[in-house]
Design a protein around this motif. Structure first.
Motif, PDB file in Angstrom:
ATOM      1  N   ALA A   7       0.840  -1.212   0.000  1.00  9.10           N
ATOM      2  CA  ALA A   7       0.000   0.000   0.000  1.00  9.10           C
ATOM      3  C   ALA A   7       0.869   1.254   0.000  1.00  9.10           C
ATOM      4  O   ALA A   7       0.593   2.219  -0.734  1.00  9.10           O
ATOM      5  N   ALA A   8       1.941   1.252   0.814  1.00  9.65           N
ATOM      6  CA  ALA A   8       2.843   2.410   0.859  1.00  9.65           C
ATOM      7  C   ALA A   8       3.512   2.628  -0.494  1.00  9.65           C
ATOM      8  O   ALA A   8       3.657   3.766  -0.947  1.00  9.65           O
ATOM      9  N   LEU A   9       3.895   1.543  -1.147  1.00 11.35           N
ATOM     10  CA  LEU A   9       4.542   1.664  -2.447  1.00 11.35           C
ATOM     11  C   LEU A   9       3.567   2.197  -3.500  1.00 11.35           C
ATOM     12  O   LEU A   9       3.927   3.061  -4.309  1.00 11.35           O
ATOM     13  N   TRP A  10       2.334   1.732  -3.474  1.00  9.04           N
ATOM     14  CA  TRP A  10       1.320   2.239  -4.406  1.00  9.04           C
ATOM     15  C   TRP A  10       1.016   3.709  -4.144  1.00  9.04           C
ATOM     16  O   TRP A  10       0.872   4.500  -5.079  1.00  9.04           O
ATOM     17  N   LEU A  11       0.904   4.084  -2.873  1.00 10.01           N
ATOM     18  CA  LEU A  11       0.672   5.495  -2.544  1.00 10.01           C
ATOM     19  C   LEU A  11       1.826   6.357  -3.028  1.00 10.01           C
ATOM     20  O   LEU A  11       1.621   7.457  -3.560  1.00 10.01           O
ATOM     21  N   ALA A  12       3.047   5.869  -2.831  1.00 10.94           N
ATOM     22  CA  ALA A  12       4.217   6.618  -3.297  1.00 10.94           C
ATOM     23  C   ALA A  12       4.183   6.773  -4.809  1.00 10.94           C
ATOM     24  O   ALA A  12       4.445   7.861  -5.345  1.00 10.94           O
ATOM     25  N   GLY A  13       3.861   5.710  -5.518  1.00 10.38           N
ATOM     26  CA  GLY A  13       3.772   5.782  -6.972  1.00 10.38           C
ATOM     27  C   GLY A  13       2.686   6.733  -7.447  1.00 10.38           C
ATOM     28  O   GLY A  13       2.889   7.521  -8.372  1.00 10.38           O
ATOM     29  N   CYS A  14       1.529   6.682  -6.787  1.00 14.13           N
ATOM     30  CA  CYS A  14       0.439   7.603  -7.135  1.00 14.13           C
ATOM     31  C   CYS A  14       0.834   9.045  -6.849  1.00 14.13           C
ATOM     32  O   CYS A  14       0.508   9.952  -7.628  1.00 14.13           O
ATOM     33  N   MET A  48       5.961  15.175  -2.897  1.00 18.19           N
ATOM     34  CA  MET A  48       7.314  14.663  -2.980  1.00 18.19           C
ATOM     35  C   MET A  48       7.762  14.105  -1.636  1.00 18.19           C
ATOM     36  O   MET A  48       8.388  13.048  -1.564  1.00 18.19           O
ATOM     37  N   GLY A  49       7.433  14.795  -0.558  1.00 17.14           N
ATOM     38  CA  GLY A  49       7.753  14.275   0.771  1.00 17.14           C
ATOM     39  C   GLY A  49       7.106  12.922   1.007  1.00 17.14           C
ATOM     40  O   GLY A  49       7.734  12.000   1.536  1.00 17.14           O
ATOM     41  N   TRP A  50       5.854  12.783   0.600  1.00 17.48           N
ATOM     42  CA  TRP A  50       5.155  11.507   0.777  1.00 17.48           C
ATOM     43  C   TRP A  50       5.828  10.391  -0.002  1.00 17.48           C
ATOM     44  O   TRP A  50       6.108   9.322   0.553  1.00 17.48           O
ATOM     45  N   PHE A  51       6.109  10.616  -1.291  1.00 14.37           N
ATOM     46  CA  PHE A  51       6.655   9.484  -2.034  1.00 14.37           C
ATOM     47  C   PHE A  51       8.101   9.183  -1.668  1.00 14.37           C
ATOM     48  O   PHE A  51       8.540   8.034  -1.737  1.00 14.37           O
ATOM     49  N   ILE A  52       8.848  10.177  -1.224  1.00 15.54           N
ATOM     50  CA  ILE A  52      10.218   9.912  -0.780  1.00 15.54           C
ATOM     51  C   ILE A  52      10.222   9.084   0.501  1.00 15.54           C
ATOM     52  O   ILE A  52      10.900   8.058   0.593  1.00 15.54           O
ATOM     53  N   PHE A  53       9.466   9.516   1.502  1.00 14.73           N
ATOM     54  CA  PHE A  53       9.507   8.819   2.789  1.00 14.73           C
ATOM     55  C   PHE A  53       8.810   7.466   2.749  1.00 14.73           C
ATOM     56  O   PHE A  53       9.276   6.507   3.382  1.00 14.73           O
ATOM     57  N   GLY A 132       8.665   7.809   9.131  1.00 18.04           N
ATOM     58  CA  GLY A 132       9.416   7.376  10.316  1.00 18.04           C
ATOM     59  C   GLY A 132       8.762   6.193  11.004  1.00 18.04           C
ATOM     60  O   GLY A 132       9.448   5.252  11.420  1.00 18.04           O
ATOM     61  N   CYS A 133       7.442   6.225  11.111  1.00 19.01           N
ATOM     62  CA  CYS A 133       6.732   5.084  11.714  1.00 19.01           C
ATOM     63  C   CYS A 133       6.942   3.815  10.902  1.00 19.01           C
ATOM     64  O   CYS A 133       7.205   2.741  11.460  1.00 19.01           O
ATOM     65  N   LEU A 134       6.849   3.926   9.581  1.00 18.44           N
ATOM     66  CA  LEU A 134       7.046   2.751   8.738  1.00 18.44           C
ATOM     67  C   LEU A 134       8.489   2.253   8.771  1.00 18.44           C
ATOM     68  O   LEU A 134       8.734   1.042   8.802  1.00 18.44           O
ATOM     69  N   VAL A 135       9.449   3.167   8.785  1.00 13.08           N
ATOM     70  CA  VAL A 135      10.855   2.759   8.900  1.00 13.08           C
ATOM     71  C   VAL A 135      11.058   1.990  10.207  1.00 13.08           C
ATOM     72  O   VAL A 135      11.708   0.928  10.231  1.00 13.08           O
ATOM     73  N   PHE A 136      10.498   2.501  11.285  1.00 18.74           N
ATOM     74  CA  PHE A 136      10.613   1.839  12.588  1.00 18.74           C
ATOM     75  C   PHE A 136       9.977   0.453  12.549  1.00 18.74           C
ATOM     76  O   PHE A 136      10.599  -0.542  12.945  1.00 18.74           O
ATOM     77  N   ILE A 137       8.745   0.370  12.051  1.00 25.95           N
ATOM     78  CA  ILE A 137       8.027  -0.910  12.027  1.00 25.95           C
ATOM     79  C   ILE A 137       8.726  -1.925  11.122  1.00 25.95           C
ATOM     80  O   ILE A 137       8.902  -3.092  11.498  1.00 25.95           O
ATOM     81  N   PHE A 138       9.149  -1.496   9.943  1.00 26.53           N
ATOM     82  CA  PHE A 138       9.796  -2.424   9.020  1.00 26.53           C
ATOM     83  C   PHE A 138      11.158  -2.879   9.532  1.00 26.53           C
ATOM     84  O   PHE A 138      11.571  -4.017   9.296  1.00 26.53           O
ATOM     85  N   SER A 139      11.876  -2.002  10.230  1.00 25.29           N
ATOM     86  CA  SER A 139      13.163  -2.402  10.817  1.00 25.29           C
ATOM     87  C   SER A 139      12.949  -3.396  11.945  1.00 25.29           C
ATOM     88  O   SER A 139      13.704  -4.368  12.078  1.00 25.29           O
ATOM     89  N   LEU A 140      11.917  -3.171  12.750  1.00 27.34           N
ATOM     90  CA  LEU A 140      11.594  -4.140  13.802  1.00 27.34           C
ATOM     91  C   LEU A 140      11.207  -5.487  13.193  1.00 27.34           C
ATOM     92  O   LEU A 140      11.583  -6.538  13.723  1.00 27.34           O
ATOM     93  N   GLU A 141      10.460  -5.439  12.104  1.00 24.96           N
ATOM     94  CA  GLU A 141      10.084  -6.683  11.435  1.00 24.96           C
ATOM     95  C   GLU A 141      11.332  -7.459  11.015  1.00 24.96           C
ATOM     96  O   GLU A 141      11.404  -8.678  11.198  1.00 24.96           O
ATOM     97  N   ARG A 142      12.302  -6.765  10.470  1.00 22.32           N
ATOM     98  CA  ARG A 142      13.552  -7.423  10.060  1.00 22.32           C
ATOM     99  C   ARG A 142      14.267  -8.034  11.261  1.00 22.32           C
ATOM    100  O   ARG A 142      14.783  -9.157  11.181  1.00 22.32           O
ATOM    101  N   LEU A 143      14.289  -7.311  12.374  1.00 24.95           N
ATOM    102  CA  LEU A 143      14.923  -7.838  13.581  1.00 24.95           C
ATOM    103  C   LEU A 143      14.209  -9.089  14.093  1.00 24.95           C
ATOM    104  O   LEU A 143      14.848 -10.075  14.483  1.00 24.95           O
ATOM    105  N   VAL A 144      12.883  -9.048  14.107  1.00 24.23           N
ATOM    106  CA  VAL A 144      12.102 -10.193  14.591  1.00 24.23           C
ATOM    107  C   VAL A 144      12.287 -11.395  13.668  1.00 24.23           C
ATOM    108  O   VAL A 144      12.473 -12.528  14.139  1.00 24.23           O
TER     109      VAL A 144
END
Length: 163
Positions: A7-14, A48-53, A132-144
């Motif tokens: 969903a984040a990738l589609w939103l960024a693309g849109c 631009m801020g949305w699709f970059i982050f 920032g929230c997604l970076v945090f969550i995805f990094s935690l996912e990688r750790l888990v």
């Protein structure tokens, strides 16, 4: 997590497509019609801020960010996994800091109105908070996943790293 990432990738693309449309309309209006759209540039910067982050967060989840891995070629696999985990923990902390300080910035600009868009100035900082929230969550996912002995993707790997 895959659904959130997609969903984040589609939103960024849109957002990228919409920003392109806004800038194209602005160029047409300015140079052909001789009448600028006052809202197009600030709206494009916000998009631009949305699709970059959002894109950066997805890149972290999928292991697409570059890394300096020369030392890793000489280390045993267990040591590599420890270093990968340290890296993911640092990125998670960075994501948490992005979300925290982005939220502080958004709250400080809450009462400011962007004149060209007529919305709160907090809108400028919401991509920082969400990313920032997604970076945090995805990094935690990688750790888990790594702690559970599951593979996680790394830039340049054909297959995700194996434990």
């Amino acid at each position: 997590m895959r659904l959130i990432s997609t969903a984040a990738l589609w939103l960024a693309g849109c957002g990228l497509i919409l920003m392109t449309v806004f800038i194209t309309a602005q160029v047409f209006m300015r140079y052909v019609m001789n009448d600028s759209l006052v809202w197009s540039e600030p709206a494009s910067v916000i998009l631009m801020g949305w699709f970059i982050f959002l894109g950066a967060a997805v890149g972290i989840r999928e292991g697409y960010h570059l890394s300096f891995d020369v030392l890793l070629y000489f280390l045993p696999q267990n040591t590599k996994l420890i270093l990968f985990s340290i890296s993911d923990a640092v990125v998670a902390a960075f994501g948490a800091g992005m979300a925290w300080f982005g939220a502080e910035l958004a709250l400080s600009a809450w009462d400011v109105k962007l004149p060209s868009l007529g919305v709160s100035g907090a809108v400028d900082f919401l991509p920082l908070v969400a990313g920032g929230c997604l970076v945090f969550i995805f990094s935690l996912e990688r750790l888990v996943l790594r702690a559970a002995g599951q593979p996680t993707a790394r830039f340049g790997d054909v297959e995700p790293e194996e434990a």
